[in-house]
Write a protein that holds these residues in place. Structure first.
Motif, short mmCIF file in Angstrom:
data_model
loop_
_atom_site.label_atom_id
_atom_site.label_comp_id
_atom_site.label_asym_id
_atom_site.label_seq_id
_atom_site.Cartn_x
_atom_site.Cartn_y
_atom_site.Cartn_z
N ALA A 62 0.86 -1.19 0.00
CA ALA A 62 0.00 0.00 0.00
C ALA A 62 0.88 1.23 0.00
O ALA A 62 1.91 1.28 0.70
CB ALA A 62 -0.90 0.01 1.23
N GLY A 63 0.49 2.22 -0.79
CA GLY A 63 1.20 3.48 -0.81
C GLY A 63 0.39 4.55 -0.09
O GLY A 63 -0.83 4.63 -0.25
N LEU A 64 1.07 5.35 0.71
CA LEU A 64 0.42 6.45 1.42
C LEU A 64 0.82 7.76 0.76
O LEU A 64 2.00 8.01 0.50
CB LEU A 64 0.84 6.47 2.89
CG LEU A 64 0.26 7.62 3.73
CD1 LEU A 64 -1.24 7.46 3.91
CD2 LEU A 64 0.95 7.70 5.10
N TYR A 65 -0.18 8.59 0.48
CA TYR A 65 0.05 9.88 -0.17
C TYR A 65 -0.43 10.99 0.76
O TYR A 65 -1.50 10.90 1.35
CB TYR A 65 -0.69 9.96 -1.50
CG TYR A 65 -0.16 9.00 -2.54
CD1 TYR A 65 0.66 9.44 -3.58
CD2 TYR A 65 -0.47 7.64 -2.48
CE1 TYR A 65 1.15 8.56 -4.54
CE2 TYR A 65 0.03 6.75 -3.43
CZ TYR A 65 0.83 7.22 -4.45
OH TYR A 65 1.33 6.35 -5.38
N ARG A 66 0.38 12.02 0.85
CA ARG A 66 0.01 13.19 1.64
C ARG A 66 -0.06 14.38 0.69
O ARG A 66 0.91 14.71 0.01
CB ARG A 66 1.03 13.46 2.75
CG ARG A 66 0.71 14.68 3.60
CD ARG A 66 1.85 14.97 4.57
NE ARG A 66 1.66 16.26 5.25
CZ ARG A 66 1.34 16.40 6.52
NH1 ARG A 66 1.17 15.33 7.28
NH2 ARG A 66 1.19 17.60 7.06
N ASP A 67 -1.25 14.98 0.62
CA ASP A 67 -1.48 16.10 -0.30
C ASP A 67 -1.05 15.74 -1.72
O ASP A 67 -0.44 16.55 -2.44
CB ASP A 67 -0.74 17.35 0.18
CG ASP A 67 -1.29 17.88 1.49
OD1 ASP A 67 -2.50 17.69 1.75
OD2 ASP A 67 -0.52 18.46 2.28
N GLY A 68 -1.38 14.51 -2.13
CA GLY A 68 -1.14 14.09 -3.50
C GLY A 68 0.24 13.59 -3.81
O GLY A 68 0.52 13.24 -4.97
N ARG A 69 1.13 13.49 -2.81
CA ARG A 69 2.50 13.05 -3.04
C ARG A 69 2.81 11.80 -2.22
O ARG A 69 2.44 11.70 -1.05
CB ARG A 69 3.50 14.16 -2.69
CG ARG A 69 3.43 15.36 -3.63
CD ARG A 69 3.95 14.99 -5.00
NE ARG A 69 3.76 16.07 -5.98
CZ ARG A 69 4.15 15.99 -7.25
NH1 ARG A 69 4.73 14.89 -7.69
NH2 ARG A 69 3.94 17.00 -8.06
N HIS A 70 3.50 10.87 -2.86
CA HIS A 70 3.84 9.60 -2.23
C HIS A 70 4.82 9.84 -1.08
O HIS A 70 5.94 10.30 -1.28
CB HIS A 70 4.48 8.68 -3.28
CG HIS A 70 4.73 7.29 -2.82
ND1 HIS A 70 5.97 6.72 -2.82
CD2 HIS A 70 3.87 6.34 -2.35
CE1 HIS A 70 5.89 5.47 -2.38
NE2 HIS A 70 4.63 5.22 -2.09
N CYS A 71 4.38 9.51 0.14
CA CYS A 71 5.23 9.79 1.30
C CYS A 71 5.65 8.54 2.06
O CYS A 71 6.60 8.59 2.86
CB CYS A 71 4.53 10.75 2.25
SG CYS A 71 3.01 10.11 3.00
#
Length: 212
Positions: A62-71
């Motif tokens: 799973a990928g987590l994105y913060r404000d549209g960016r991969h974090c």
């Protein structure tokens, strides 16, 4: 809810993201992608799961994105620490079974699915056609309960045939005997039922686990 031990293990699997932008959900990704959102006062988060053919291999990430960016990224089950709590993500052999935000005070709620995803479409059906949604949900449960009951009868029959058991209590004969094609059809139906439940993030270790 994840217990402390599972959450600690999940935290160790997290790796830093590379900052790439979150891609829009496309219709052809319906069979193998799940996308959920969490709106927070400080930031908007998204969880992107590309399970595709890895669903039963244990290699889903799973990928987590913060404000549209991969974090951040993690192998499932995942527990991403975010401001104010943790995002917990897990899946079964049929789809996502958990994608929840657990606040520091212990409260929790499910993340919102992307409207174009299978989970989002199922949520829209529930919102727009409540009666039909309930019928589908009840039908899925009935299919799984039926499949579980027949499985238990077959197991009881096989176990009772073991010589020591047969000699002491006798051989149990299942009152219901299914032909090969009937078993195949039942297996197909239970898989569909569990998949439908996964679209609603519903999971029970006995019902859905037995269909796995």
């Amino acid at each position: 809810m994840f217990d402390t031990w599972k959450r600690t293990r999940a935290a160790r699997r997290i790796t830093r993201g590379d900052g790439h932008a979150l891609q829009r959900f496309r219709w052809w990704q319906l069979p193998g992608r799940a996308l959920f959102y969490l709106r927070r006062p400080d930031a908007d988060y998204a969880v992107d799961v590309r399970h595709w053919q890895k669903q039963g291999s244990g290699g889903v990430r799973a990928g987590l994105y913060r404000d549209g960016r991969h974090c951040a990224e993690s192998k499932l089950p995942a527990a991403f620490g975010v401001d104010g709590g943790t995002i917990e993500v897990a899946m079964s052999g049929f789809g996502i079974k958990r994608c929840h935000f657990v606040a520091d005070d212990g409260s929790e709620h499910q993340l919102s699915p992307d409207p174009a995803s299978a989970e989002g479409r199922r949520a829209r059906l529930d919102n727009n056609h409540r009666a039909a949604s309930r019928v589908i949900g009840v039908a899925s449960t009935i299919i799984l309960v039926t499949g579980l009951a027949l499985l238990l009868l077959q197991l009881a029959e096989q176990i009772s045939a073991v010589p020591p058991i047969a000699n002491s209590v006798g051989i149990f004969t299942s009152p219901i005997s299914l032909h090969v094609w009937s078993n195949i059809a039942l297996g197909f139906a239970t898989a569909i039922a569990s998949t439908e439940r996964s679209f609603r993030l519903r999971y029970h270790w006995l019902l859905d686990g037995a269909a796995n």
